[in-house]
Enzyme design. Sequence first.
Site, PDB file in Angstrom:
ATOM      1  N   HIS A  41     -17.975 -36.302 -10.611  1.00 16.58           N
ATOM      2  CA  HIS A  41     -17.171 -35.578  -9.627  1.00 16.58           C
ATOM      3  C   HIS A  41     -15.667 -35.711  -9.899  1.00 16.58           C
ATOM      4  O   HIS A  41     -14.874 -34.939  -9.342  1.00 16.58           O
ATOM      5  CB  HIS A  41     -17.465 -36.079  -8.212  1.00 16.58           C
ATOM      6  CG  HIS A  41     -18.867 -35.829  -7.755  1.00 16.58           C
ATOM      7  ND1 HIS A  41     -19.475 -34.595  -7.864  1.00 16.58           N
ATOM      8  CD2 HIS A  41     -19.791 -36.657  -7.178  1.00 16.58           C
ATOM      9  CE1 HIS A  41     -20.715 -34.670  -7.391  1.00 16.58           C
ATOM     10  NE2 HIS A  41     -20.927 -35.909  -6.975  1.00 16.58           N
ATOM     11  N   ASP A  45     -28.013 -34.621 -11.642  1.00 12.07           N
ATOM     12  CA  ASP A  45     -27.687 -35.293 -10.390  1.00 12.07           C
ATOM     13  C   ASP A  45     -27.858 -34.299  -9.248  1.00 12.07           C
ATOM     14  O   ASP A  45     -27.675 -33.093  -9.434  1.00 12.07           O
ATOM     15  CB  ASP A  45     -26.248 -35.805 -10.455  1.00 12.07           C
ATOM     16  CG  ASP A  45     -25.863 -36.674  -9.278  1.00 12.07           C
ATOM     17  OD1 ASP A  45     -25.866 -37.909  -9.434  1.00 12.07           O
ATOM     18  OD2 ASP A  45     -25.540 -36.118  -8.201  1.00 12.07           O
ATOM     19  N   HIS A  83     -26.055 -33.635  -6.843  1.00 16.65           N
ATOM     20  CA  HIS A  83     -24.809 -32.984  -6.460  1.00 16.65           C
ATOM     21  C   HIS A  83     -24.181 -32.288  -7.669  1.00 16.65           C
ATOM     22  O   HIS A  83     -24.327 -32.728  -8.806  1.00 16.65           O
ATOM     23  CB  HIS A  83     -23.832 -34.013  -5.883  1.00 16.65           C
ATOM     24  CG  HIS A  83     -24.385 -34.791  -4.735  1.00 16.65           C
ATOM     25  ND1 HIS A  83     -24.727 -36.132  -4.836  1.00 16.65           N
ATOM     26  CD2 HIS A  83     -24.706 -34.407  -3.475  1.00 16.65           C
ATOM     27  CE1 HIS A  83     -25.215 -36.539  -3.678  1.00 16.65           C
ATOM     28  NE2 HIS A  83     -25.212 -35.516  -2.840  1.00 16.65           N
ATOM     29  N   ASP A 124     -30.622 -39.379  -7.620  1.00 20.35           N
ATOM     30  CA  ASP A 124     -30.513 -38.957  -6.227  1.00 20.35           C
ATOM     31  C   ASP A 124     -31.186 -37.612  -5.982  1.00 20.35           C
ATOM     32  O   ASP A 124     -31.192 -37.118  -4.856  1.00 20.35           O
ATOM     33  CB  ASP A 124     -29.053 -38.934  -5.762  1.00 20.35           C
ATOM     34  CG  ASP A 124     -28.111 -38.282  -6.756  1.00 20.35           C
ATOM     35  OD1 ASP A 124     -28.593 -37.762  -7.776  1.00 20.35           O
ATOM     36  OD2 ASP A 124     -26.891 -38.304  -6.516  1.00 20.35           O
TER      37      ASP A 124
END
Length: 527
Positions: free
Chosen positions: A163, A199, A201, A291
């Site tokens: 990120h 991931d 996200h 995740d």
Amino acid sequence: MASSGVPISSLSNLPSSLPAKTDRIHVFWHEGMLEHDTGRGVFDTGMDPGFLDVLDKHPENSDRVKNMVSILKRGPIAPFISWHQGRPALISELLYFHTQDYINELVEADRNGGKLICSGTFLNPGSWDAALLAAGTTLSAMQHILDGHGKISYALVRPPGHHAQPTQADGYCFLNNAGLAVQLALDSRFKKIVVIDIDVHYGNGTAEGFYFSDRVLTVSLHMNHGSWGPSHPQTGSVDELGEGDGFGYNLNIPLPNGTGDRGYAYAMAKLVVPSVEKFEPDMIVLVVGQDSSVFDPNGRQCLTMEGYREIGWTVREMADKHCDGRLLIVQEGGYHVTYSAYCLHATLEGVLNIPVPPLSDPIACFPEDEAFTTTAVESIKLYQMDKMPEIEQFLAAPPIAAKAYTTENVLFNKYELGRLQGCGAFAKAGELFGKVAKGRFGDDFSCKYFQQLISALSYCHSCSVCHCHLKPKNILLDENGDLIVSDFGLCAVTEQIHPDGLLHTLYGTPAYVAPHDGAKIDVCLPA
């Protein structure tokens, strides 16, 4: 210094028929990364409301990574792991991806004792040193491949990085570990690199860093969460395609909440594999986050060990086909303290091409309906074809038909069924491995394996059976080892009609096949 966690002779957890492997995964790790203390509070807020007796550890805590280290040191694939000491990155190396002003901000924050950088992202005493270790360790993992010392490296690092954008932190991430490694490789001898981020996200930081580049294809499969504030302005939607020279080189695949193993496999086959095929990279970087698992507190997807294993296998096939096997794996999220370690192990099992999974799934039990995901993936494909007509031939082309072979020389037993090729329905490479599936036959190597094979063959019109109506128990072998598709499980009178048609499955379970209902098919094997 490299070392293997377990002697190579310690294979008691692996099937006796598993062939000796020459592959190794070179794991880069440094215990100093455990010193990043993210604190306690209500989930990731750091907040103590004053009326709760027990507060959460921040989800990005050291326990999750401790279990990842231990499962690789003491778990079944330990003999195939070589351990390497990580190192801190130099400030000058951080400028491969980040701006000087941003790095100065982090250095100043650390000098002043730390601070909350953005929502959920705490730079506490010890955090900056850990971030430097994560970045440097990832660079060392990439350098190991660049120097020709190994084909597959895994940077087991925290804090995570995907990120982090060139000018700001975001989502527990300070430095973009994968982005730094990609730029190192581009500055060395590689011309084109693909980043595949699984991931849960959106890998917004990595995408932002290469948004104007046609040398990096960034692919992100993530839940459809959109923007979450000033630190994360990107939405992860399909229309974020890149700009300038980079237009068409950022592929976002926002998947519906609840997407599971089959949905991810469909997205990989329909979108990721064809895109990589067109791009023809010199190297693949797999950004992994557990995740996306069914039990993760920070995601809403439903991958199990089986799904991660399939992704690892697919990415390895692409690396072998396009990149001479060169593959860097970089750790990101994954916040269920125990199940994340299991899903990591499953991913690396797939990367290692281990035909019989040596570690069973302890808790996966979530039913999946992939219909919504399939519709979403098809919509993304149509959008891509509309916006970038030049890729239509890759996304719209029918699967490449595999050459048909007989099965007379194939050994069908509990652990080894050869390598059957499924005509490219799940991947352009077309090869499908057996998978352990808890079903009618328990931990049976055959159940999901044959179900996938029949799905692939049906998809390619190699047989006239509608695979969506088949169940694992419908797949049988005859006495010659040939596959037979039958609807005996749906026919209550088969036994009476064909009392002499008794056949046996792999485990000797009796079953009846109605010849007039069955459809004999050819099995496709690699040349």
